[in-house]
Each structure stands twice: as structure tokens, then as C-alpha cells.
Enzyme design. Sequence first.
Site, short mmCIF file in Angstrom:
data_model
loop_
_atom_site.label_atom_id
_atom_site.label_comp_id
_atom_site.label_asym_id
_atom_site.label_seq_id
_atom_site.Cartn_x
_atom_site.Cartn_y
_atom_site.Cartn_z
CB SER A 48 -3.16 8.05 14.78
OG SER A 48 -4.22 9.57 15.06
CG ASN A 49 -5.94 4.76 18.98
OD1 ASN A 49 -5.95 4.15 17.76
ND2 ASN A 49 -6.00 3.94 20.03
CD GLU A 50 -3.35 10.18 19.13
OE1 GLU A 50 -3.16 9.34 18.16
OE2 GLU A 50 -3.12 9.90 20.33
CD GLU A 59 -5.93 0.76 6.85
OE1 GLU A 59 -6.22 1.61 6.18
OE2 GLU A 59 -4.71 0.32 7.37
CD GLN A 93 -2.53 1.25 2.67
OE1 GLN A 93 -2.28 0.88 3.78
NE2 GLN A 93 -3.68 1.76 2.89
N GLY A 94 0.59 2.04 -0.98
CA GLY A 94 1.53 3.41 -0.99
C GLY A 94 0.59 4.56 -0.68
CE1 TYR A 95 -4.03 4.08 -0.52
CE2 TYR A 95 -5.36 4.44 1.62
CZ TYR A 95 -5.24 4.04 0.08
OH TYR A 95 -6.57 3.67 -0.27
CB SER A 96 1.86 6.82 5.29
OG SER A 96 0.75 6.36 5.79
#
Lengths: 380, 399
Positions: B382-384, B244, B126-129
Site C-alpha cells: 500500500s502507499n502507506e 512486481e 499469486q497466493g500471498y495475502s
Amino acid sequence: MNFDLTEERQMLQDSLRRFLRDNQEALRASTRLGNAENSLGFDAGIWTKLAELGVIGALFSEEEGGFAGAGFDLTTVFEELGRAGAVEPLLDTAILGGGLIAALGTETQKELVEQVIGGEVHLALAHGEPNSRYDLAQVETMAKVEGDDIILTGRKAVVVNAEAADYLIVSARESGAAGDEDGISLFLVPRDSAGLTLRGYALLAGGRAAEADLEGLRLSADARLGGPGTAYAALKRATNRAEVALAAETLGAMEAATEMTREYLLTRQQFGRPIGSFQALQHRMATLLIELEQARSAVINAAGHLETSAEEQALQISAARNLVGRAGRLVAEESIQLHGGIAMTEEYELAHIAKRIVMADHRFGDTDTQLERFIDQSAA
Amino acid sequence: MDLNYSVEEQAFRAEVQEFLAQKLPKEMSEAIRLGRELGKEGHEKWHAILNEQGWLAPNWPQEFGGCEWNAVQRHIFEEECCRAHAPRIVPFGLAMLAPVLQKFGSKAQQDHYLPRILSGEDWWCQGYSEPGAGSDLASLKTRAVRNGDHYVVNGQKTWTTLGQHANWIFCLVRTDPDAKQQSGISFLLIDMDTPGIEVRPIILLDGTHEVNEVWFTDVKVPVENLVGEENKGWTYAKYLLTHERTNIAGVGFSRAGLDAVKRMASTQMHRGKPLSENAHFAARVARAEIDLMAMSTTNLRIISRAAAGQAPGVESSMLKVKGTEIRQEINDLARRAAGAYAMPFVSEALEGANEPDMGPEGSAAAAPQYFNNRKLSIFGGSNEVQKNIIAKVKLGGGA
């Protein structure tokens, strides 16, 4: 009431901090995970210079051949080591090994303390065993007198600094049952002794340790440190000092982690602004700073009571290590979380610092064990 | 309200158990149970076993060769796989790209790529971030410029999980730099063997190599590798992210983790008794278990609604947060149970199942997993970010 460092300690702190900062790269190189080229687990050059700077001598009293050695000297040195993420085995060679020889050794044996202070000799305490967990009296390794000789048989677990050590200080039982405080002796064992086999490995948070197998290890009677079966009190005293030093080291590492996190919050941009401008993250940073000061005070409490009664020491040390354990876990986990993925990488300094903080909890008794000790001590 | 599984569901569970008992190789489950690395071949082997059974793609429609199981069946399957210590199925092709191709891909793309995912011929990553686009994914900068019958791609992706094994990568790229952030993004399929692609390993703090940087320098990508329409990639990306987040609660992992903690604690003597009988330790294990019991029911509530055709709302964000908190707490308990034997880092003892642990069983992987699983609250939103979603839905306005 005065919480300032004395002039001597201030100088010690300044010079050590400067030295560690100037040697950051060498320090860092020796802490790499599973550092295969380095069988010592630390940088020998840095060790020599620490001795020259008087850092090792500062951990011993004048009577022992050093020039300081009080609780606040220990915390001054170890806080700096913690800030720098240094894995140099001052705890093992000096506080534990050197401390035990200074406490129990004959004049001849005590010559080793001088060599420790000079940076020429390394030591390791081979005390913990596969079944001992954090119980200091749980010694199953046996010492049997055979004529003029003593034969050691048993296994010692996770002996930190064993491979670098010139001598291992091995605990073994001469009488009583596993779990009895009476009956434990200490022996000074050259690392290359026949009957001693080390299986070495890297530690997750840097440095190295080994499993030590003792099979019919034959020593002469003058290898014993102190009298037969009476080493427990000295062991307790040495681990008390080590626990104070370790708590201070963790405090230093927590300072480094919070500083890096603060810096990152101010510079990392997401959604068009520094992430430190989000109130949710500001509050979490504030919580870390509050807990950091709690940890600092807990370490001061413990260091300031190192010369008091055994009961008072036990209470203060278990309190400090419980608090530092709790606050340390929070700081390590939150620092990683507030950074995000970057702090998960081996290359990023915070990853190493976080491991130092968390893994310190696995020596001499974890946070929960310290809580139990505190409860026992409060009830006594 | 009925907390019991139906007769059909129970029969399905028995069928899954039977399959795992017969087909899951012992050395594989043993490695997973001890928290060891499986390696590329291990993953491929399990992939092939599942494919032979026809159970590789639980969420795919049958027309594409999937099981088309409903959410409850998928949950039962995942739960039994975890209980049996089956390897995790690498999700990038099967669970993430495939649903996008099935919904938005061309017939030619579906016919070409989907069978190759099942056969294992293609390993997707996966090329996301990107280094500057983490939680703020829409700020990604990797550029794709149209030039005749191909795009020219330049930029850098990061945190590419198992990219070292992959031969294909699906990427979010910026095709319109002038459009508002989300509107100028496209979804491209890129062959990793194309000249100009470089994969650089990122070693994580537990010494593992599971993520990578992927660099693109003047990489030529045929236009037929565009999924859907140009500049509509964000829509597809969001669709993918909802996939996901299936099994996001990780109930099975937590159950297996808790069992391992209890086993290890029963072998460790602490103050004259097994650690499992120590009041403080037992209380902490119990708290984690109580949380897990409730979370597992929350998970089933959402699953059963999904099986009835309702889309999950903020509950999936809630599950991500609570589920990862519980898993991380269990990792902490495992590390503590290992005592001093949590300290060694013996890389040989973290691969395969041949080398026994130095200390109690499971101790070698305890601390590395504790550190590695800090990622759970960072990745996949993230959880945030999850809390922002919950707050935005419940409080309105900007988060």
C-alpha cells in the site's frame, strides 16, 4: 442562535433512524449492484412504510398537503437516508416530482401530491438531455401544439426512477432556443403512453434510471403543468430543494463512512496492534472528522437559506455542494484506503456508502460546476 | 544529460510500433481503449500473439526463451503497448514467478514450468495475502506440514487476482510456526486441481470479478514443489516483490487515460463551450499532465540507472506513490467528464466492444474504473507501506 433540532424534527430523526436500522437487510438487498430481480431498483415494502411513518409528508408543507417541508425537514430526512445508504427515490418522487406538481399543478393534478404523500404514486423528472450536462435551461426536446393536442419529440437522459414512476414529468420547449430560460414547459406523462420508450438500467450507486425516447408522444393540453413556456422558475426551485436534500444525504453517508472507518481502525490488527494506533493513520482520521464538520455546517447554511432570495439561495447551495463534493470525495477515498482491500468488495457496506457519496456529485452539477456557480453568484 | 533516445532505441521503438500496427487485433485495442473487460480468451489470444513474436518475456534471460531486453527497451515496449491500447500482459507467471524460478528454482522446475508459462499451458496466480495478513504479510497463517513425500496445506488466501482462470498458484505458507515471523515461511507451487482447493469469487465494488478467495483443506502438495529451501520463502517473496514493482509508475496507462479524458471532454458541451475549453476543467487536466510529465522523467531516470546495472532504492517506492496518485486523479477527471452518464451501470457495456456507451464514448467505464482503481494505492504494498519504506531509509529506525 440555536442549532438544536426542534422536538418534531428530533422525533422524525429518531423514528426514521430506528426504522432504517431495523430494516437494514431489506435496504441492503435492494441496493445490490445491477440487482436483476428487482426492476424497481428499491424495496416497495419499505416505501410503503416510509409513507406510513410520515417521512414523505415531512417533505411537503401543510399548504401542499404535508406537515413540514422546510429546509431543515428535508435535511433531517435525507441525512438519515444517507446514513443508511438507502436508495429509495424520495428525491425523485417527492422533492422533484411532488414538488413540481404542488408548485404548478391544477387542483386535479394536485391530487397526485396526496397520493405521493400516501406512498401510492411514484414520479420521475425527465429533464436532463444527452447535451444538457448540468445546464437547467438547455432543453432541446420540443413540444408542438397541434389542435387540442401537444406533441413531444426528443430524448431525455438518465431519468432516475423512470421505470417505477406512474408519471414522468417531462420538460420540453415551446418557444425560444435551447439554453433560454423562457419557453420551457412541463408535462405530466403517464409512463405507459404511446410514443414514450424507456431503456432502463441499474445505477452504479444503486437504484435505476432510464433513457427516455419521445417520438411523437401525443398529449392533451391538460397534461401541461402550469402555463406554456414558464416552468423554469419552478424547475429551479425544485432542483434547489433537491440539491439541499442531496447534500444532506451525502453528509449522512459521510457520517456512516467515518464511523465505519473509526471502528475499523480500532479493531483491525496488523504488526501486532490495532492500525488506529499508528499516528500517520490517526492524523488522517482526524482530517476526515474535521472535513465532516465543515460539510455539516455547509449543509446547515444551505438549508437555512432555502426561503431567502434567489441570489442568496444560489450562493449558499453552490457553496454547500462544492464543499460537500470536495469533503465527500476525500471521505470516500480515504475511508476505502484506511480500510484496505475489504472496502473494495461489493459485499462490504462501506463500498456502497462510498459510491453513494461520490456518485451524488453527478446530479445537478458536480463540485467544479458548483464552484463556477459560486463565482458567478459572488460576482453578480 | 541527454533527454533523447539513442538511434538504436529509436529503431527499436519503430520496430515495436510496426509489430503492434500489424499484429494487435483491432477489436482488442478497441475494447481496451473503451475500458472494457477482455475475458480469459482475449488474454490468451494476446499472450499467444506475443509468444509467436518472441516478445512475451521481455525481462527473461535468453537462455530461458526471453528477450533479455534492458530496462530502457522494456520501457519503450510498455509505452508503445499502452499507446496502442494493447491488453495488459497477465504478470503472475511471466513477470513474478518466472524470475524466482530462474534464480532460486531447481533445474527440473525451470525445465518443467518455464516453457509452460510461455506456451500459455499454465495460468499462474499469486497466493500471498490472507484475511489477517495484508500490509503485514509476514504474519500469514496458512500452514504446510511435511508428511513423508508431501506437504499438507491448510488455510486461506485472499485477493487472488484472476484465480478463477488459473490452474496453478504459487503460495507463501508457514512451515515453521515456532520461528520468528519471516523465518518460518516457505514458497510452494500448488496445482489448483488438487483435491481440497476451493476458489470463491469476490465481487468488487464496480461489479467485476477479478479477485478471489482460495481455501485449502488438507491439500497434498509433493515436496518437489517446494522452491529453494524450506523456511527461506520470505527471501524469495521479497525478490518477487521487487519484480512486481517494475512498471509501477504506470506512465503508459496515465498517458492513455489522459488522452481519453481530453477526447471525452472535447465532445461534452458545458456552459456553451466544449468542456475541454472550460477553464476549471482544463486547469485540472493540465495539473495532472504536468505531474505526469515530471513523473515520467523520474521514471526514466530510474530506468536508465537500472539499465546501467544499478539497483533501484527508495525511488521505486516514490514512483509507486506518485504514479498511483496521478492515475487515480485521471480516473476522477474521466468520471467528471462523463457528467450524468457516469451514473449508469450497464454490465453489457463493460464487456467486449460491441455495445456502444449510452453517453459519450468512454463514459460507461469511467466511474467503474474510478472505483476499481482505488486498488492501485492499496495493492502491491500500500502507499502507506511505501511511505514507511521511504521514511525508514531516510530517517532511519523503525517506521
